[in-house]
Write a protein that holds these residues in place. Structure first.
Motif, PDB file in Angstrom:
ATOM      1  N   LEU A   3       6.674  12.410   0.709  1.00 35.35           N
ATOM      2  CA  LEU A   3       6.384  11.111   0.102  1.00 35.35           C
ATOM      3  C   LEU A   3       6.266  10.070   1.209  1.00 35.35           C
ATOM      4  O   LEU A   3       7.167   9.932   2.044  1.00 35.35           O
ATOM      5  N   THR A   4       5.142   9.353   1.225  1.00 30.32           N
ATOM      6  CA  THR A   4       4.946   8.298   2.218  1.00 30.32           C
ATOM      7  C   THR A   4       4.643   6.997   1.511  1.00 30.32           C
ATOM      8  O   THR A   4       3.745   6.935   0.682  1.00 30.32           O
ATOM      9  N   ILE A   5       5.391   5.956   1.826  1.00 31.43           N
ATOM     10  CA  ILE A   5       5.211   4.648   1.203  1.00 31.43           C
ATOM     11  C   ILE A   5       5.023   3.612   2.308  1.00 31.43           C
ATOM     12  O   ILE A   5       5.857   3.527   3.210  1.00 31.43           O
ATOM     13  N   GLN A   6       3.939   2.835   2.204  1.00 30.24           N
ATOM     14  CA  GLN A   6       3.695   1.794   3.191  1.00 30.24           C
ATOM     15  C   GLN A   6       3.507   0.446   2.510  1.00 30.24           C
ATOM     16  O   GLN A   6       2.817   0.344   1.510  1.00 30.24           O
ATOM     17  N   ILE A   7       4.147  -0.582   3.054  1.00 31.71           N
ATOM     18  CA  ILE A   7       3.993  -1.956   2.583  1.00 31.71           C
ATOM     19  C   ILE A   7       3.538  -2.754   3.802  1.00 31.71           C
ATOM     20  O   ILE A   7       4.347  -3.212   4.604  1.00 31.71           O
ATOM     21  N   THR A   8       2.239  -2.885   3.931  1.00 29.25           N
ATOM     22  CA  THR A   8       1.678  -3.327   5.203  1.00 29.25           C
ATOM     23  C   THR A   8       2.038  -4.752   5.575  1.00 29.25           C
ATOM     24  O   THR A   8       2.313  -5.033   6.746  1.00 29.25           O
ATOM     25  N   ASN A   9       2.029  -5.670   4.623  1.00 28.83           N
ATOM     26  CA  ASN A   9       2.316  -7.069   4.965  1.00 28.83           C
ATOM     27  C   ASN A   9       3.727  -7.257   5.488  1.00 28.83           C
ATOM     28  O   ASN A   9       4.004  -8.173   6.255  1.00 28.83           O
ATOM     29  N   ALA A  63       1.814  -1.397  -5.991  1.00 32.87           N
ATOM     30  CA  ALA A  63       1.205  -0.553  -4.966  1.00 32.87           C
ATOM     31  C   ALA A  63      -0.255  -0.349  -5.308  1.00 32.87           C
ATOM     32  O   ALA A  63      -0.621  -0.273  -6.468  1.00 32.87           O
ATOM     33  N   THR A  64      -1.082  -0.267  -4.286  1.00 31.66           N
ATOM     34  CA  THR A  64      -2.508  -0.079  -4.539  1.00 31.66           C
ATOM     35  C   THR A  64      -2.929   1.383  -4.454  1.00 31.66           C
ATOM     36  O   THR A  64      -4.002   1.737  -4.950  1.00 31.66           O
ATOM     37  N   SER A  65      -2.133   2.240  -3.827  1.00 32.74           N
ATOM     38  CA  SER A  65      -2.439   3.670  -3.761  1.00 32.74           C
ATOM     39  C   SER A  65      -1.152   4.430  -3.467  1.00 32.74           C
ATOM     40  O   SER A  65      -0.146   3.828  -3.102  1.00 32.74           O
ATOM     41  N   THR A  66      -1.193   5.759  -3.627  1.00 30.79           N
ATOM     42  CA  THR A  66      -0.010   6.572  -3.384  1.00 30.79           C
ATOM     43  C   THR A  66      -0.355   7.822  -2.594  1.00 30.79           C
ATOM     44  O   THR A  66      -1.497   8.276  -2.604  1.00 30.79           O
ATOM     45  N   ASN A  67       0.627   8.423  -1.945  1.00 24.06           N
ATOM     46  CA  ASN A  67       0.419   9.654  -1.188  1.00 24.06           C
ATOM     47  C   ASN A  67       1.643  10.544  -1.312  1.00 24.06           C
ATOM     48  O   ASN A  67       2.721  10.185  -0.833  1.00 24.06           O
ATOM     49  N   ILE A 120       0.857  -1.174   0.000  1.00 24.09           N
ATOM     50  CA  ILE A 120       0.000   0.000   0.000  1.00 24.09           C
ATOM     51  C   ILE A 120       0.890   1.219   0.000  1.00 24.09           C
ATOM     52  O   ILE A 120       1.648   1.433   0.914  1.00 24.09           O
ATOM     53  N   LEU A 121       0.872   1.979  -1.075  1.00 24.14           N
ATOM     54  CA  LEU A 121       1.653   3.195  -1.165  1.00 24.14           C
ATOM     55  C   LEU A 121       0.694   4.368  -1.079  1.00 24.14           C
ATOM     56  O   LEU A 121      -0.179   4.476  -1.929  1.00 24.14           O
ATOM     57  N   ALA A 122       0.823   5.221  -0.088  1.00 20.69           N
ATOM     58  CA  ALA A 122      -0.107   6.323   0.051  1.00 20.69           C
ATOM     59  C   ALA A 122       0.499   7.592  -0.488  1.00 20.69           C
ATOM     60  O   ALA A 122       1.499   8.014  -0.033  1.00 20.69           O
ATOM     61  N   LEU A 123      -0.051   8.232  -1.462  1.00 20.56           N
ATOM     62  CA  LEU A 123       0.593   9.376  -2.104  1.00 20.56           C
ATOM     63  C   LEU A 123      -0.401  10.359  -2.731  1.00 20.56           C
ATOM     64  O   LEU A 123      -0.956   9.988  -3.712  1.00 20.56           O
ATOM     65  N   HIS A 124      -0.697  11.559  -2.212  1.00 18.89           N
ATOM     66  CA  HIS A 124      -1.516  12.562  -2.900  1.00 18.89           C
ATOM     67  C   HIS A 124      -0.527  13.479  -3.621  1.00 18.89           C
ATOM     68  O   HIS A 124       0.532  13.723  -3.113  1.00 18.89           O
ATOM     69  N   GLY A 181      -3.966  10.603  -9.569  1.00 17.24           N
ATOM     70  CA  GLY A 181      -2.827  10.809  -8.673  1.00 17.24           C
ATOM     71  C   GLY A 181      -1.602  10.083  -9.163  1.00 17.24           C
ATOM     72  O   GLY A 181      -1.029  10.431 -10.195  1.00 17.24           O
ATOM     73  N   TYR A 182      -1.179   9.050  -8.448  1.00 16.81           N
ATOM     74  CA  TYR A 182      -0.017   8.261  -8.834  1.00 16.81           C
ATOM     75  C   TYR A 182      -0.261   6.782  -8.540  1.00 16.81           C
ATOM     76  O   TYR A 182      -1.053   6.431  -7.674  1.00 16.81           O
ATOM     77  N   LYS A 183       0.432   5.916  -9.264  1.00 17.79           N
ATOM     78  CA  LYS A 183       0.513   4.506  -8.901  1.00 17.79           C
ATOM     79  C   LYS A 183       1.983   4.118  -8.905  1.00 17.79           C
ATOM     80  O   LYS A 183       2.793   4.754  -9.591  1.00 17.79           O
ATOM     81  N   SER A 184       2.332   3.093  -8.146  1.00 18.17           N
ATOM     82  CA  SER A 184       3.749   2.782  -7.952  1.00 18.17           C
ATOM     83  C   SER A 184       4.004   1.294  -7.841  1.00 18.17           C
ATOM     84  O   SER A 184       3.102   0.519  -7.521  1.00 18.17           O
TER      85      SER A 184
END
Length: 463
Positions: free
Chosen positions: A76-82, A66-70, A11-15, A49-52
């Protein structure tokens, strides 16, 4: 089954802001205990927005989706939850992101620089390019029992009518319609091959993934089976499809799901199990753990120690009235008996215990450990093809193929074909060792040998 940290659900959070564009390939080097691990984030601008995707070239991992970006206010915030990974950094005027990489509470400084020399990604020669020589339609269908909408792609030959069709069922972890993994898109390659040979193919994003709605994290294998049933029901509404010739092709966990669907509905004409399971989940995980551990160079004593701990954990999951409490007690004992040099720097007892217990006690894993596919396989009445690669280290070929055949025959179904394909790994690539570290480094996505086996068998069922 979980693909041992291969199947990172990212999960990449990216606005985005109007003033800056973060799209491109960004490289960094993670330095952990004297080891340098290059990481790459591939960021692409979209209408919303963005995909990654993320690459770890040294580990042979490419294109982790990535399913979303922020990206907001230069952050820049990137999360890989698993994997319990979070990267956060600030983009400066010098086009460098200054940030921190956090995994499981352990933090390391890591800066990202934009790559201007072109992509480091390996080629994927089997991946088809548009325009395709067949019809390709993005569709949505409803799983009314779950109250969710599933998004996918239906490909069909450009001429003809009453096409036989298959639904592709992905392996464990949140997968998109292409089952994208390590830069490979196995379901895109498989659907392209089958459609060119006269078979319509429906592939779809897992619930809660890509453009599909729903909550992936709360679902178990039997829930995913209802999504596949909904896909079959959708195909029956299409006038181009022969409703009497609809089959299922399931890979890995998808090979568990296909028999469940075939038993629950009379609308499935045949099933293909690609590295599907035939033995109980706890037994499969023990075999998987041993094979992967041996391939990574673990000693016999280390393998035995792992087996002892895992067997205790699995027994708790299968029999305890309070598995979370009992797993916590077990993992506290495990941590306190670990040699100091085996504990990652900075990891606390709480970090270790929480990570292990959360993984073992989530609904999917608990269900998988307890699930025995044999009773369901005994009820399958349609033709079955089960194939494995001889170098599959995740779903041991001999044990699982024999168990699948035995269960199907025990139910009185004589239409069962099993094959172990020499030299192929869990993804059905021609491989050297079969180790997951090879997946991303191999240019081939699916061996032509496996593709031909699947096609030739299906053609016998539908012609």
């Amino acid at each position: 089954m979980k693909k041992i940290a291969l199947l990172l659900s990212t999960i990449l959070a990216l606005h985005f802001t109007q003033a800056q564009d973060i799209s491109g390939q960004w490289k960094g080097v993670l330095k952990v205990q004297g080891v340098q691990l290059p990481l790459v984030f591939n960021i692409e601008k979209t209408d919303s927005g963005y995909k990654s995707t993320m690459d770890s070239p040294q580990q042979g991992a490419f294109g982790i989706p990535a399913t979303s970006t922020n990206f907001e206010n230069s952050t820049l915030t990137i999360q890989i939850t698993n994997a319990r990974i979070k990267y956060e950094g600030t983009l400066g005027e010098d086009e460098v992101v200054i940030g921190v990489f956090d995994q499981g509470g352990q933090t390391y400084p890591m800066n990202l620089k934009k790559n201007t020399e072109g992509s480091d990604k390996p080629t994927r020669p089997q991946e088809p390019s548009k325009p395709y020589p067949y019809l390709s339609e993005d569709i949505t269908f409803e799983n009314s029992s779950a109250g969710i909408d599933l998004a996918g792609t239906l490909t069909m030959p450009s001429t003809g009518e009453a096409f036989p069709a298959v639904v592709l069922i992905s392996g464990s972890g949140p997968q998109d319609r292409n089952e994208e993994l390590m830069g490979h898109k196995p379901f895109l390659v498989l659907s392209d091959f089958l459609t060119k040979n006269g078979i319509a193919v429906l592939r779809f994003d897992d619930r809660g993934t890509g453009k599909s709605t729903g909550d992936f994290s709360a679902a178990i294998t039997q829930d995913f089976a209802t999504d596949v049933e909904a896909a079959v029901n959708y195909l029956k509404t299409r006038s181009e499809i022969n409703a009497d010739k609809i089959g299922l092709i399931g890979h890995s966990e998808g090979g568990m799901i296909a028999p469940i669907v075939a038993v629950n509905t009379d609308d499935v004409d045949f099933i293909v199990l690609l590295a599907g399971t035939g033995i109980p989940g706890d037994q499969l995980l023990l075999l998987q753990q041993r094979l992967l551990g041996k391939a990574s160079g673990m000693s016999d004593s280390q393998l035995e120690e792992n087996d002892v701990i895992s067997k205790k954990a699995f027994e708790i999951v299968k029999t305890s009235e309070n598995p979370k409490r009992d797993l916590t007690d077990l993992m506290i004992d495990v941590f306190r008996n670990l040699p100091q040099d085996k504990i990652p720097q900075g990891m606390t007892e709480a970090d270790f215990v929480n990570a292990q217990v959360n993984q073992m006690s989530n609904p999917w894993m608990m269900n998988f450990i307890q699930y025995d596919p044999a009773p369901t396989l005994q009820k399958v009445s349609c033709p079955v093809l089960a194939i494995n690669g001889s170098k599959d280290l995740q779903v041991a070929p001999k044990e699982n193929l024999e168990a699948i055949e035995s269960a199907v025959l025990a139910g009185g179904n004589k239409e069962i074909t099993i094959k172990e394909l020499p030299g192929l790994n869990h993804l059905f690539q021609e491989s050297t060792t079969g180790a997951p570290s090879e997946y991303g480094a191999i240019e081939q996505t699916i061996s032509p040998i496996a593709l031909d086996e699947i096609l030739n068998w299906i053609q016998k069922q539908v012609n």
